[in-house]
Design an enzyme around this catalytic site. Structure first.
Site, mmCIF file in Angstrom:
data_model
loop_
_atom_site.group_PDB
_atom_site.id
_atom_site.type_symbol
_atom_site.label_atom_id
_atom_site.label_comp_id
_atom_site.label_asym_id
_atom_site.label_seq_id
_atom_site.Cartn_x
_atom_site.Cartn_y
_atom_site.Cartn_z
ATOM 1 N N ALA A 261 -53.246 -33.938 -33.929
ATOM 2 C CA ALA A 261 -53.400 -33.071 -32.765
ATOM 3 C C ALA A 261 -54.095 -33.856 -31.660
ATOM 4 C CB ALA A 261 -54.220 -31.833 -33.116
ATOM 5 N N PHE B 110 -57.369 -32.284 -25.242
ATOM 6 C CA PHE B 110 -57.946 -32.654 -23.956
ATOM 7 C C PHE B 110 -59.239 -31.869 -23.727
ATOM 8 C CE2 PHE B 110 -53.624 -33.998 -23.487
ATOM 9 C CZ PHE B 110 -53.654 -35.048 -22.572
ATOM 10 N N GLY B 111 -60.312 -32.610 -23.472
ATOM 11 C CA GLY B 111 -61.607 -31.981 -23.225
ATOM 12 C C GLY B 111 -62.516 -32.099 -24.419
ATOM 13 N N GLY C 260 -65.713 -31.672 -24.616
ATOM 14 C CA GLY C 260 -66.980 -30.976 -24.422
ATOM 15 C C GLY C 260 -67.347 -30.139 -25.631
ATOM 16 N N ASN C 261 -68.299 -29.239 -25.451
ATOM 17 C CA ASN C 261 -68.820 -28.473 -26.585
ATOM 18 C C ASN C 261 -67.782 -27.544 -27.209
ATOM 19 O OD1 ASN C 261 -71.389 -29.643 -26.342
ATOM 20 N ND2 ASN C 261 -72.022 -28.143 -24.816
ATOM 21 N N ILE C 262 -66.962 -26.883 -26.378
ATOM 22 C CA ILE C 262 -65.905 -26.025 -26.928
ATOM 23 C C ILE C 262 -64.868 -26.875 -27.652
ATOM 24 C CG2 ILE C 262 -63.871 -24.656 -26.264
ATOM 25 C CD1 ILE C 262 -66.171 -22.892 -26.291
ATOM 26 N N GLY C 263 -64.503 -28.002 -27.063
ATOM 27 C CA GLY C 263 -63.517 -28.881 -27.684
ATOM 28 C C GLY C 263 -63.985 -29.423 -29.018
ATOM 29 N N LYS D 269 -60.799 -8.871 -24.758
ATOM 30 C CA LYS D 269 -61.843 -9.886 -24.794
ATOM 31 C C LYS D 269 -62.415 -10.128 -23.405
ATOM 32 C CE LYS D 269 -63.381 -14.344 -24.722
ATOM 33 N NZ LYS D 269 -63.368 -15.376 -23.682
#
Length: 391
Positions: free
Chosen positions: A5, A8-9, A11-14, A217
Site C-alpha cells: 500500500a 500519502f501523508g 503525519g499522525n493520522i497516517g 459523523k
C-alpha cells in the site's frame, strides 16, 4: 507477491491510524510525504509505536514493514511504487489533494497489474475520494485517450474516518498516541466486480451507501468537537475535557447536537434512540481526559470549518430550509467566528482579516458560501456583524 500500500501523508493520522490498519492487514506500507524531517526519521527507524488511550488503560502496538519516500525529491520512485501497489490511501488534508493527484495519475497510467488499484482518501471531508479522482482524471494529469479506460487500472472509493488523534508529547518522535475508538467506513460499490469484492483491510466497514455514515459523523463528532473547542477557547479553557466539564458549554454543545440529530434522524432514517446513544457516546469520547485534547488544536482551520458543506453551515443550512431550529448551531458559529489570530493557525489570521476588510454581507458570503437569498444567510450575517462590532 507481497501486498503493498502506498500512503500519502506520514503525519499522525497516517502513521497512527491508516498505516496501523494496513500493517495489521499484512500490507507493506510505503509512506510518501514532502516533509524531509518525517521521511528521514522513517527511513532511519525500522519501527514505531501506536498507543491507544482510553479510560480503561493503554494498549501499545509496534508498526514495522514500511518504507518512506520523499515525494518532493523522488517523485519518480513514488510513481513506480504505485504501479505495483494494491492500495493507495492518503491523509494529507482536503486542500492538498490537487497536489498529490498528478503523481497518483502517472502511477495509475503506468500500471500493468490485472487487479485495479484501490484509491481511498482518508480525509475529514465529504466525497474526498471523488475530489481526488476528479483531479486525477483531469486532462492535465491523465491523457484524454486514457480517461475512459481508467476504471481498468483504478477504482475510487469514498470513505469516512473517525478517530481522535490528540496533541502528541514533545519527545514522541514517530510514536503516536491515539484514542481507542475508531470507525473507518468505505463505499464498496466501486469494487462490485473485484475478485474479492473489495480489498481486505483490517477494521474497515464496507457499505453500499456511505452518505449516512459521513453525515452522521461530520454533523455529530466534528460538530460537537469543534463547538466545544470554540466555546472553550472563548472561555480561555485549555482542553476539550475542561470545556465539556463547564456546564454552560456542555449544555450548549448538547443542544447543537440535538439540532443536528433532528436532521440526521429525518434524513437518513436512523432511529431517535440510536442517534441519542451515538451522541452520548461521542460526548463521552471527546471528553476523555487522557487525550489531553487542546482547544486550539481542535479549533484550527476555522475557514474550512465554517464553509458551506462543513460541520456547522452544512446541517444548519438544511435545517433552516425546513424551518427547524438552528439556534444552538448559530451560537457555535458565532464562537467559531471569534476564533481569530490564534498562534500557529494561519486560517484564524485570515478569518480576522476577512472580518475586518469586508461588510457583514460580503464576509458572510465569502466565509460560508451561502446564497444571499438562503434562509440561513440573514441569521449568520447578523452574527458576523455582531462579531465585527466587538472589541
Amino acid at each position: 507477491m507481497a501486498k503493498k500500500a502506498v500512503h500519502f501523508g506520514a503525519g499522525n493520522i497516517g502513521r497512527g491510524f491508516v498505516a496501523e490498519f494496513l500493517h495489521k492487514s499484512g500490507y507493506e506500507v510505503v509512506f510518501a510525504d514532502v516533509m524531509d524531517s518525517i521521511i528521514n526519521k522513517l527511513q532511519e527507524t525500522k519501527s514505531y509505536t501506536v498507543t491507544e488511550i482510553g479510560v480503561e488503560g493503554e494498549t501499545t502496538s509496534t508498526i514495522t514493514n514500511y518504507r518512506a519516500i520523499n515525494s518532493k525529491t523522488n517523485e519518480a520512485d513514488v510513481i513506480e511504487e504505485i504501479k505495483t501497489a494494491s492500495i493507495v490511501t492518503c491523509a494529507v488534508g482536503p486542500n492538498i489533494l490537487k497536489f498529490i493527484a498528478p503523481v497518483i495519475a502517472k502511477g495509475i497510467d503506468g500500471r500493468k497489474e490485472t487487479n485495479p488499484l484501490a484509491v481511498i482518501a482518508c480525509e475529514n471531508a465529504i466525497g474526498a475520494t471523488d475530489t481526488l479522482a476528479g483531479f486525477i482524471k483531469d486532462e492535465k494529469n491523465t491523457p484524454r485517450d486514457r480517461i475512459e479506460s481508467i476504471g481498468e487500472r483504478a477504482r475510487f472509493a469514498n470513505s469516512a474516518i473517525d478517530r481522535i488523534v490528540p496533541g502528541q508529547d514533545p519527545d514522541a518522535g514517530l510514536n503516536v498516541k491515539i484514542e481507542k475508538f475508531y470507525e473507518w467506513v468505505v463505499d464498496k460499490t466501486p469494487f462490485a466486480d473485484h475478485p474479492e469484492k473489495h480489498p481486505n483491510i483490517h477494521g474497515v466497514k464496507w457499505v453500499d451507501d456511505l452518505v449516512p455514515y459521513i453525515e452522521r459523523k461530520l454533523f455529530t463528532v466534528n460538530t460537537g468537537h469543534a463547538a466545544a473547542a470554540y466555546y472553550g477557547h472563548n472561555k480561555k479553557l485549555r482542553t476539550i475535557h475542561d470545556a465539556l466539564n463547564d456546564k454552560e458549554i456542555h449544555d450548549t454543545v448538547q443542544k447543537a447536537l440535538q439540532e443536528t440529530s433532528h436532521l440526521i434522524v429525518n434524513k437518513h432514517g436512523i432511529s431517535v434512540q440510536d442517534q441519542k446513544d451515538y451522541v452520548e457516546k461521542i460526548i463521552k469520547r471527546i471528553s476523555n481526559p487522557y487525550l489531553e485534547d487542546v482547544v486550539e488544536r481542535v479549533g484550527r482551520a476555522p475557514l474550512r470549518k465554517l464553509s458551506r458543506k462543513e460541520r456547522f453551515i452544512g446541517p444548519a443550512s438544511e435545517l433552516a430550509v425546513t424551518g427547524d431550529s438552528v439556534d444552538a448551531l448559530l451560537v457555535a458559529i458565532e464562537m467559531a467566528l471569534r476564533f481569530q489570530n490564534v498562534e500557529g493557525d494561519e486560517e484564524s489570521v485570515e478569518l480576522a482579516k476577512i472580518l475586518k476588510e469586508n461588510s457583514a454581507s460580503d464576509a458572510t458570503a465569502k466565509l460560508t458560501g451561502l446564497e444571499k437569498d438562503h434562509p440561513l444567510f440573514g441569521k449568520v450575517e447578523q452574527l458576523v456583524a455582531k462579531v465585527q462590532g466587538s472589541k
